[in-house]
Design an enzyme around this catalytic site. Structure first.
Site, short mmCIF file in Angstrom:
data_model
loop_
_atom_site.label_atom_id
_atom_site.label_comp_id
_atom_site.label_asym_id
_atom_site.label_seq_id
_atom_site.Cartn_x
_atom_site.Cartn_y
_atom_site.Cartn_z
N HIS A 80 8.60 -7.25 6.59
CA HIS A 80 9.25 -6.09 5.97
C HIS A 80 10.72 -5.96 6.34
O HIS A 80 11.53 -5.51 5.53
CB HIS A 80 8.47 -4.80 6.29
CG HIS A 80 7.17 -4.74 5.56
ND1 HIS A 80 5.94 -4.65 6.20
CD2 HIS A 80 6.89 -4.82 4.24
CE1 HIS A 80 4.98 -4.66 5.30
NE2 HIS A 80 5.52 -4.76 4.09
N ASP A 104 1.54 -1.08 0.65
CA ASP A 104 1.19 -0.81 2.05
C ASP A 104 2.20 0.11 2.72
O ASP A 104 1.97 0.61 3.82
CB ASP A 104 1.07 -2.13 2.83
CG ASP A 104 2.31 -3.00 2.64
OD1 ASP A 104 2.14 -4.20 2.31
OD2 ASP A 104 3.43 -2.48 2.75
N GLY A 157 5.07 -2.37 -12.71
CA GLY A 157 6.49 -2.54 -12.39
C GLY A 157 7.29 -3.07 -13.57
O GLY A 157 8.45 -2.70 -13.76
N ASP A 174 8.21 -6.67 -3.90
CA ASP A 174 7.24 -6.89 -2.82
C ASP A 174 5.84 -6.91 -3.44
O ASP A 174 5.04 -5.99 -3.28
CB ASP A 174 7.38 -5.77 -1.79
CG ASP A 174 6.39 -5.91 -0.64
OD1 ASP A 174 6.15 -4.91 0.06
OD2 ASP A 174 5.83 -7.02 -0.47
N1 SAM Z 1 3.52 -8.60 1.53
C1 SAM Z 1 2.62 -8.93 0.53
C2 SAM Z 1 2.79 -10.36 0.11
O1 SAM Z 1 3.79 -10.93 0.48
O2 SAM Z 1 1.92 -10.92 -0.51
C3 SAM Z 1 2.73 -7.96 -0.63
C4 SAM Z 1 2.15 -6.71 -0.25
S1 SAM Z 1 2.06 -5.39 -1.37
C5 SAM Z 1 0.62 -4.68 -0.79
C6 SAM Z 1 1.66 -6.06 -2.94
C7 SAM Z 1 1.52 -4.97 -3.99
O3 SAM Z 1 1.85 -5.47 -5.30
C8 SAM Z 1 0.10 -4.40 -4.13
O4 SAM Z 1 0.09 -3.07 -3.65
C9 SAM Z 1 -0.18 -4.46 -5.64
O5 SAM Z 1 -0.88 -3.33 -6.12
C10 SAM Z 1 1.22 -4.57 -6.21
N2 SAM Z 1 1.31 -5.09 -7.57
C11 SAM Z 1 0.72 -6.20 -8.09
N3 SAM Z 1 1.05 -6.34 -9.40
C12 SAM Z 1 1.87 -5.28 -9.71
C13 SAM Z 1 2.55 -4.85 -10.90
N4 SAM Z 1 2.43 -5.54 -12.05
N5 SAM Z 1 3.31 -3.73 -10.84
C14 SAM Z 1 3.43 -3.02 -9.68
N6 SAM Z 1 2.80 -3.37 -8.52
C15 SAM Z 1 2.04 -4.48 -8.54
#
Ligand code: SAM
Length: 302
Positions: A80, A104, A157, A174
């Site tokens: 982070h 997270d 997103g 992220d």
């Molecule tokens: N640090 C992690 C990694 O490197 O793999 C990423 C962590 S973060 C928890 C990933 C987030 O992306 C999740 O909460 C998921 O819901 C979100 N996510 C996946 N696809 C997405 C989208 N199309 N729009 C917004 N958020 C999305």
């Protein structure tokens, strides 16, 4: 007891057990990583993802999505600080920051450390990831979701980024790794990066979690080229995130303006505007994270 990639833990053998992390299809298929699960703290299937929280001994509570490690309480600060603190220090005194993904709360916590910050807008697809992270990994967000400067939006997103114009100093991408049919796939595209550029102010910076440079250098090379199709200035930083077991992890920065290399004095001045001491990112790490071993520099220039 080995578990197949991404298989649910329902019906699992007695704790502790060994869990095999499923790796994205473009990873080296000759590689598997196993982690010893001391306790299953939580498990559910949301409309978008399979959400698991494991107690993994030395890594503490760990969030997995679709069988892939996302965040470990023990070393999340490495990831982070690289994906969120670094671009904010690079831009100087961020006032408005956009986070796409980041459920997270770790990236949000980092940007809220800036005294200059007025607004942090976080857009995550899956409310369940936020709720589960709040409850089982509170040390990652540390109350960031309840900060009055934070605006949490539940949505895709790709759709939301199109609603913003020249508003943000930094955009942090992220997201989950792109997998064969994951919800984040379309957001690793030139179209999405162009939309992000329109949401940024002229000297704004995008920061993209870019996967493992050690095990998927070709993917990082392609992603850098895709980012460069939307941003004239792109720079790669790397770091080791122990719980990712991914060797050197890649973080790409992009901007419409040259990405200057901060001097020690400038870096320190900007750090004076941040609450608390970084645990990973120092000036020497900032400089070192831009250096590449020749064999990887060759792959990336391939
Ligand atoms: N640090 C992690 C990694 O490197 O793999 C990423 C962590 S973060 C928890 C990933 C987030 O992306 C999740 O909460 C998921 O819901 C979100 N996510 C996946 N696809 C997405 C989208 N199309 N729009 C917004 N958020 C999305």
């Amino acid at each position: 007891m080995a578990q197949g990639p991404g298989l649910s833990t329902e019906g699992r053998a007695e704790e502790p057990f060994w869990f095999t992390e499923s790796l994205p299809p473009y990873w080296d298929q000759n590689l598997r990583t196993q982690v010893r699960v001391h306790r299953v703290l939580h498990e559910e299937r949301s409309p978008y993802q399979h959400i698991q929280v494991f107690e993994l001994g030395s890594f503490g509570p760990v969030l997995l999505l679709d069988g892939i490690v996302q965040t470990a309480a023990a070393d999340e600060f490495v990831y982070h600080e690289m994906v969120a603190l670094l671009p904010c220090l690079q831009v100087g005194q961020p006032r408005e920051v956009l986070i796409i993904g980041g459920g997270d709360g770790g990236a949000l916590r980092q940007v809220l450390r800036f005294r200059s910050l007025r607004r942090a807008v976080m857009v995550d697809l899956d409310e369940r990831v936020i709720e589960v992270s709040r409850r089982f990994l509170p040390s990652v967000s540390q109350g960031a979701f309840d900060d009055p400067r934070a605006e949490i939006i539940i949505g895709d997103g790709q759709e939301w980024v199109r609603r913003f114009r020249r508003r943000f100093d930094v955009a942090i991408i992220d997201l989950t790794d792109p997998t064969s049919d994951g919800p984040s796939n379309p957001l690793y595209s030139a179209e999405f990066f162009r939309d992000v550029r329109r949401a940024l102010r002229a000297r704004g910076i995008i920061s993209v979690q870019s996967g493992s440079l050690t095990y998927q250098a070709d993917w990082v090379r392609k992603l850098r080229a895709t980012l460069a199709s939307a941003f004239p200035y792109v720079r790669l930083h790397t770091a080791m995130v122990p719980s990712y077991q991914a060797g050197l992890y890649a973080f790409l920065l992009g901007s419409g303006r040259p990405l200057q290399q901060l001097t020690r004095a400038a870096f320190q001045r900007r750090l004076d505007g941040v609450t608390g001491e970084p645990q990973y990112l120092s000036y020497d790490i900032y400089r070192a994270s831009m250096a590449l071993p020749p064999y990887l520099a060759r792959v990336l220039s391939g």
